[in-house]
Design a protein around this motif. Structure first.
Motif, mmCIF file in Angstrom:
data_model
loop_
_atom_site.group_PDB
_atom_site.id
_atom_site.type_symbol
_atom_site.label_atom_id
_atom_site.label_comp_id
_atom_site.label_asym_id
_atom_site.label_seq_id
_atom_site.Cartn_x
_atom_site.Cartn_y
_atom_site.Cartn_z
ATOM 1 N N GLY A 26 0.821 -1.216 0.000
ATOM 2 C CA GLY A 26 0.000 0.000 0.000
ATOM 3 C C GLY A 26 0.845 1.251 0.000
ATOM 4 N N PHE A 27 0.140 2.368 0.059
ATOM 5 C CA PHE A 27 0.784 3.671 -0.127
ATOM 6 C C PHE A 27 0.953 4.426 1.191
ATOM 7 N N THR A 28 0.517 3.827 2.305
ATOM 8 C CA THR A 28 0.613 4.530 3.586
ATOM 9 C C THR A 28 1.415 3.687 4.574
ATOM 10 N N THR A 29 1.781 4.313 5.690
ATOM 11 C CA THR A 29 2.580 3.583 6.690
ATOM 12 C C THR A 29 1.736 2.552 7.447
ATOM 13 N N ALA A 30 0.421 2.617 7.301
ATOM 14 C CA ALA A 30 -0.434 1.612 7.964
ATOM 15 C C ALA A 30 -0.621 0.374 7.084
ATOM 16 N N THR A 31 0.104 0.290 5.977
ATOM 17 C CA THR A 31 0.076 -0.899 5.108
ATOM 18 C C THR A 31 1.502 -1.457 5.046
ATOM 19 N N GLY A 32 1.668 -2.484 4.215
ATOM 20 C CA GLY A 32 3.011 -3.080 4.094
ATOM 21 C C GLY A 32 3.960 -2.273 3.222
ATOM 22 N N GLY A 33 3.478 -1.204 2.585
ATOM 23 C CA GLY A 33 4.356 -0.376 1.747
ATOM 24 C C GLY A 33 4.497 -0.927 0.332
ATOM 25 N N LEU A 34 5.457 -0.413 -0.374
ATOM 26 C CA LEU A 34 5.687 -0.779 -1.779
ATOM 27 C C LEU A 34 7.063 -1.428 -1.910
ATOM 28 N N LEU A 35 7.218 -2.278 -2.920
ATOM 29 C CA LEU A 35 8.537 -2.872 -3.141
ATOM 30 C C LEU A 35 9.506 -1.783 -3.586
ATOM 31 N N LEU A 36 10.581 -1.620 -2.846
ATOM 32 C CA LEU A 36 11.583 -0.602 -3.190
ATOM 33 C C LEU A 36 12.941 -1.039 -2.650
ATOM 34 N N GLU A 37 13.887 -1.265 -3.543
ATOM 35 C CA GLU A 37 15.233 -1.596 -3.099
ATOM 36 C C GLU A 37 15.801 -0.369 -2.391
ATOM 37 N N PRO A 38 16.514 -0.566 -1.263
ATOM 38 C CA PRO A 38 16.969 0.593 -0.483
ATOM 39 C C PRO A 38 17.811 1.588 -1.296
ATOM 40 N N LEU A 96 3.268 0.181 -12.400
ATOM 41 C CA LEU A 96 2.841 1.412 -11.722
ATOM 42 C C LEU A 96 3.864 1.793 -10.651
ATOM 43 N N VAL A 97 4.193 0.811 -9.814
ATOM 44 C CA VAL A 97 5.123 1.106 -8.704
ATOM 45 C C VAL A 97 6.478 1.541 -9.258
ATOM 46 N N ARG A 98 6.929 0.839 -10.291
ATOM 47 C CA ARG A 98 8.237 1.202 -10.851
ATOM 48 C C ARG A 98 8.207 2.581 -11.504
ATOM 49 N N ALA A 99 7.079 2.947 -12.102
ATOM 50 C CA ALA A 99 6.981 4.298 -12.695
ATOM 51 C C ALA A 99 6.917 5.357 -11.599
ATOM 52 N N LEU A 100 6.315 5.004 -10.462
ATOM 53 C CA LEU A 100 6.331 5.961 -9.336
ATOM 54 C C LEU A 100 7.765 6.240 -8.907
ATOM 55 N N ASP A 104 9.731 -0.094 3.126
ATOM 56 C CA ASP A 104 9.404 -0.820 1.889
ATOM 57 C C ASP A 104 8.817 -2.197 2.208
ATOM 58 N N LEU A 105 8.162 -2.764 1.207
ATOM 59 C CA LEU A 105 7.386 -3.997 1.407
ATOM 60 C C LEU A 105 8.240 -5.180 1.874
ATOM 61 N N ALA A 106 9.389 -5.400 1.242
ATOM 62 C CA ALA A 106 10.197 -6.573 1.614
ATOM 63 C C ALA A 106 10.677 -6.429 3.061
ATOM 64 N N TYR A 107 11.085 -5.226 3.416
ATOM 65 C CA TYR A 107 11.564 -5.001 4.783
ATOM 66 C C TYR A 107 10.420 -5.183 5.788
ATOM 67 N N SER A 108 9.259 -4.584 5.479
ATOM 68 C CA SER A 108 8.102 -4.696 6.391
ATOM 69 C C SER A 108 7.714 -6.155 6.591
ATOM 70 N N LEU A 109 7.762 -6.904 5.502
ATOM 71 C CA LEU A 109 7.381 -8.316 5.561
ATOM 72 C C LEU A 109 8.374 -9.095 6.420
#
Ligand code: TRH
Length: 371
Positions: A142-154, A269-273, A355-360
């Motif tokens: 998701g797009f907020t801190t109350a979700t798991g976030g988005l996949l993003l390499e650090p 979409l996420v990669r274009a963001l 980011d999603l991987a870290y949150s997971l």
């Protein structure tokens, strides 16, 4: 964090997004814990090999970038489950594997589709009671801190900026996908680079006609098979180039270096963001227009000006006239500058969320500790 090992199950329902997301997740989990096992089960190696050219589409088992890949068929070997089993998008691991998970007391995660709707926050990390006693949880990107976030390499945004600082790399990429030298030169002289990755229902003819009405010329790059009807319509104002499918890294480079990206589904979409540049999103269509509610929820979280939001709605409902009107307006100097800075600012803001991987990984570590 305690070391965890992962199984990821991926069923390719349609297109490339399912495996696109799972492959990025597998690589990111491996990067976070290089000494831990990550195994990816996927039922369609051919689709996989189109976006990751190092994949052998014939191999029942292979290891790529340190990740074990298993062709998920009824002939797949019986393997011991890892400590965490992620099923992507409710794809149902085999019953025998689930029985083995009970023996191992594996943690079971259902990684859900990306949505900006409000209800996602309240469902994120909810348990799903299992008759066999396994601990199973929903995990929502998701797009907020109350979700798991988005996949993003650090290091993605710094790699992006470094890549963009060397124009030779951009030219080499264009050469590699077959753009003629004369058109690469036109970009250097100020032509606009537009990338088009959409579904067949998009009003792409109207996009082309609108680009042809602009003062500066465009190079429109379209992946093979994505919108064949446009391909023979090049002229002096818009040169249309059909490119072969490239690997995910080169796909990112194309998004980084295009002035305007048309993307679709979930992963692009996420990669274009993360490109931080103007984008137009075509959401994956669902029954009863449920996708339009999702699109609206996402637009409401976005910083885009009302005209850009209208453009996105027109692109998604296939309204040629509205698309043309709003795209033309959005490309005019002041609006374009606002769209560029809004895009860049949103990228920076979203990148501040975990980011999603870290949150997971963090969530699974906590669950393992608490038993
Ligand atoms: O291919 P998609 O339309 O996948 C869709 C969506 O994910 C949708 O939400 C889902 O429900 C449906 O599948 C089943 O779009 P997406 O998500 O952008 O995935 C495309 C992937 O392909 C992405 O990882 C980028 C990758 N890609 C490349 O790596 N190279 C290429 O040349 C191209 C064109 C794509």
């Amino acid at each position: 964090m305690a070391r965890l090992s992962f199984d990821i199950f991926c069923r390719v329902v349609d297109n490339f997004g399912d495996i696109g997301v799972c492959w990025r997740l597998a690589r990111q989990l491996k990067a976070l814990q290089p000494n831990s096992a990550v195994r990816l089960w996927v039922d369609d190696l051919y689709s996989f090999s189109r976006i990751a050219h190092e994949i052998n589409a014939q191999a029942a088992q292979q290891s790529v970038h340190g990740i074990e890949i298993v062709h998920w068929t009824h002939l797949a070997p019986r393997l011991q489950p890892h400590s965490v089993v992620i099923e992507a998008f409710a794809c149902d691991p085999p019953a025998a594997f689930i029985d083995a998970m009970v023996q191992q007391n594996s943690l079971w995660i259902n990684l859900e589709y990306l949505s900006a709707e409000n209800w996602v926050e309240s469902c994120h990390m909810l348990p799903s009671a299992q008759a066999n006693g396994l601990r199973k949880y929903f995990f929502f990107p998701g797009f907020t801190t109350a979700t798991g976030g988005l996949l993003l390499e650090p290091d993605l945004l710094s790699r992006r900026d470094q890549w963009l600082s060397n124009t030779d790399r951009h030219n080499e990429l264009l050469q590699a996908i077959g753009v003629p030298a004369s058109h690469i030169q036109r970009l250097q002289q100020g032509a606009r680079q537009v990338f088009l990755f959409c579904y067949a229902s998009a009003p792409a003819q109207s996009l082309l006609d609108t680009l042809k009405q602009q003062a500066s010329p465009s190079l429109l790059i379209v992946p093979s098979g994505v919108y064949p009807a446009l391909l023979n319509q090049s002229d002096d104002l818009v040169y249309i180039h059909e490119m072969p499918f490239v690997g995910q890294d080169a796909f990112d480079h194309l998004l980084w270096s295009s002035d305007l990206n048309f993307v679709r589904g979930e992963d692009s979409l996420v990669r274009a963001l993360w490109a931080g540049r103007p984008l137009v999103w075509q959401i994956y269509s669902q029954d009863a227009d449920a996708h339009m509610i999702k699109l609206q929820a996402w637009l409401e979280q976005s910083p885009y000006a009302p005209g850009v939001q209208q453009l996105m709605r027109a692109w998604n409902v296939g309204n040629q006239a509205e698309l043309s009107l709003h795209l033309h307006n959005a490309l005019q100097t002041e609006n374009w500058a606002a769209w560029q800075s809004d895009s860049n600012n949103w990228c920076t803001k979203l990148a501040e969320n975990p980011d999603l991987a870290y949150s997971l990984l963090e969530f699974c570590t906590q669950q393992q500790r608490s038993g």
